[in-house]
Design a protein around this motif. Structure first.
Motif: not given
Lengths: 325, 325
Positions: B177-203
């Motif tokens: 979620d957006g908390r994880g994305l914001a936290a990842a940026l705070a930790l020094g990342a330039d972005g995120v790779v998202v698996g499970t959230r997209f696993w639970a998608s319609e596509e």
């Protein structure tokens, strides 16, 4: 200085609590953390009455709290009374059911901090009336379980929102610098509990050889196991909890072979005690978490805290710049 | 919209990459993520040539990338050529030494993303010239190792700063979620790779029974083990990698008893295949990470991405308010 629900409730300058590390976290460290604007906790550990009285004395007039291993406290509940007699800033309970103690602590008008390692236990702590829930991820040094800080914190934040929104939340496990503090706030925490970073402080009760051995370590060099518990003669922990330490000759030899180790425990416990007394970091296992990879030197607790807050402020101040206009 | 070094380098609206999930992450999901402003990746997995060609076709004109299990690609290197023929936005390599492939990918002028699970492997990926390093924590669904996202990301960020500051860094494992994305940026990342959230998608290419079974799960309900690999007939992974899935009758029965399971693998693999084909979530093990506890419904990928970005923007915009004045 940062402000959050935690700083407001506990009247702190910074939303940072020092973990009540058994043996390492004495009165000197707790007092230094509180003096620097955080909340310092004495690590009551397994419960040495003499040690506890001594460390409360050492903390002097500083407003510090005290932590206990919950299942161990159950065997010596009088230790809670000793802590309560010092009018502590908080009592911190971890590893076991807090139910037998919460009523007594609240009766003394002392805030209760419950550390949990699963969402299920967070629910119980909230229902029992914990003032603060600490969500401790597997990155932490010392005892713990398997959930990671990164997901445990927001999942517990959601539980708190749904069930008892006045309960505060702190993140523990891997918070070793200002990035971790800022990330914890982003994940929904009101503050953080910091162990390893304060373990590597001038005020911690840690053998200098052990300190020297860890400053160049990576988080890769740590592991969770029961080996060090067995070697310390503490082979009475529930199987749900294991212990993160630095790798050592002992963990290399015995991890995954705990049954074999138990068969020769008597000899090995004696050998380990000798190595630990000498601060032999190659044989003994320093009780540090994955955050050790973010730590490159020993410093006084107030420098550690000021540096962490400064870094976090820098990140939080610039955060809106990530939003594209 | 968020901006970071990742959005700039890859010309994205959002610093979000969809994990190249074997089986679940096909061309439809990858195209939907790219169309919504992220970077979608097809999960090349173990390497079914027909499936890979089909999914590249399904992605159509959308600019997507492709991921491979590195040790498996070594057995069928021609699959890399199929992916490169589609002029992918990136090639993503995980689980094994990327060295044999990096030269060829760079020759094709395609960015190389290397996913790692330890600081040691991050060092190797940086030295080999990876354009993006993905630090994947143990919270992640599917294959991985033991380090937690919360400490692995900043430790790799420090390594990158010291050694090759132009290398980009993404966080993976527990970003749901957006908390994880914001936290990842705070930790020094330039972005995120998202698996499970997209696993639970319609596509995603996931059985609807499995989707229905996971939306009420907590991260507590997942575990890392080799059980599902053995039951799927994939008992050829190096022991360093295990697999996070949802708990099921299969993991309850066999976790910790892998040797016993291997002795009856033939029968059990056949039974498991039947259960999986029916989407029997009680018996089969949904390949999801701890982030599942933050997911409460199935949604289209563009809704997922928009919601995540909106949440992260809200957190980042208000972040300076944590600083006490």
């Amino acid at each position: 200085m940062l402000r959050s629900r935690l700083t407001k409730r506990f009247k702190l300058d910074h939303p940072v609590i020092s973990a009540p590390m058994g043996f390492a976290g004495g009165g000197k460290l707790a007092a230094a953390v509180s003096a620097a604007g955080g909340l310092g906790l004495i690590g009551g550990g397994y419960g040495e009455e003499h040690w506890l009285r001594e460390q409360i004395e050492v903390a002097g007039n500083q407003r510090v709290g005290c932590g206990f291993i919950t299942w161990s406290l159950k065997k010596q509940p009088h230790l809670l009374e000793i802590a309560l007699d010092s009018t502590p800033a908080a009592i911190f309970l971890s590893f076991g059911d807090p139910q037998p103690f919460i009523g007594r602590i609240k009766q003394a008008d002392v805030p209760v901090i419950c550390q949990i390692q699963t969402v299920a236990d967070a629910g119980r702590a909230i229902d029992l009336g914990a003032d603060v829930v600490v969500a401790q991820g597997a990155e932490a040094g010392g005892h713990g379980e398997k959930r990671g800080t990164f997901t445990l914190v927001p999942e517990v934040a959601d539980l708190i929102s749904a069930r008892a929104s006045e309960t505060l939340l702190c993140a523990a496990g891997g918070v070793a610098d200002g990035r971790g503090l800022a990330a914890a706030l982003a994940l929904g925490a009101d503050g953080v509990v910091v162990g390893t970073r304060f373990w590597a402080s001038e005020e911690a009760l840690v053998h200098p050889n052990m300190l020297a051995a860890v400053v160049s370590a990576s988080g890769d060099d740590t592991l969770r196991s029961s080996v060090i518990d067995i070697l310390k003669g503490y082979d009475f922990w529930s199987a749900r909890y294991d212990l993160r330490t630095l790798r050592s000759a002992a963990t290399d030899r015995w991890a995954g072979k705990e049954a074999e180790l138990r068969a020769v425990a008597e000899v090995e416990v004696a050998r380990y005690a000798k190595a630990a007394a000498k601060g032999d970091a190659r044989r003994a296992g320093a009780t540090v978490g994955e955050g050790i990879g973010l730590i490159h030197g020993i410093a006084p607790a107030d420098t550690i805290l000021r540096t962490m807050i400064g870094e976090a402020e820098g990140i939080l101040r610039k955060a809106p710049a990530w939003i594209a206009t």
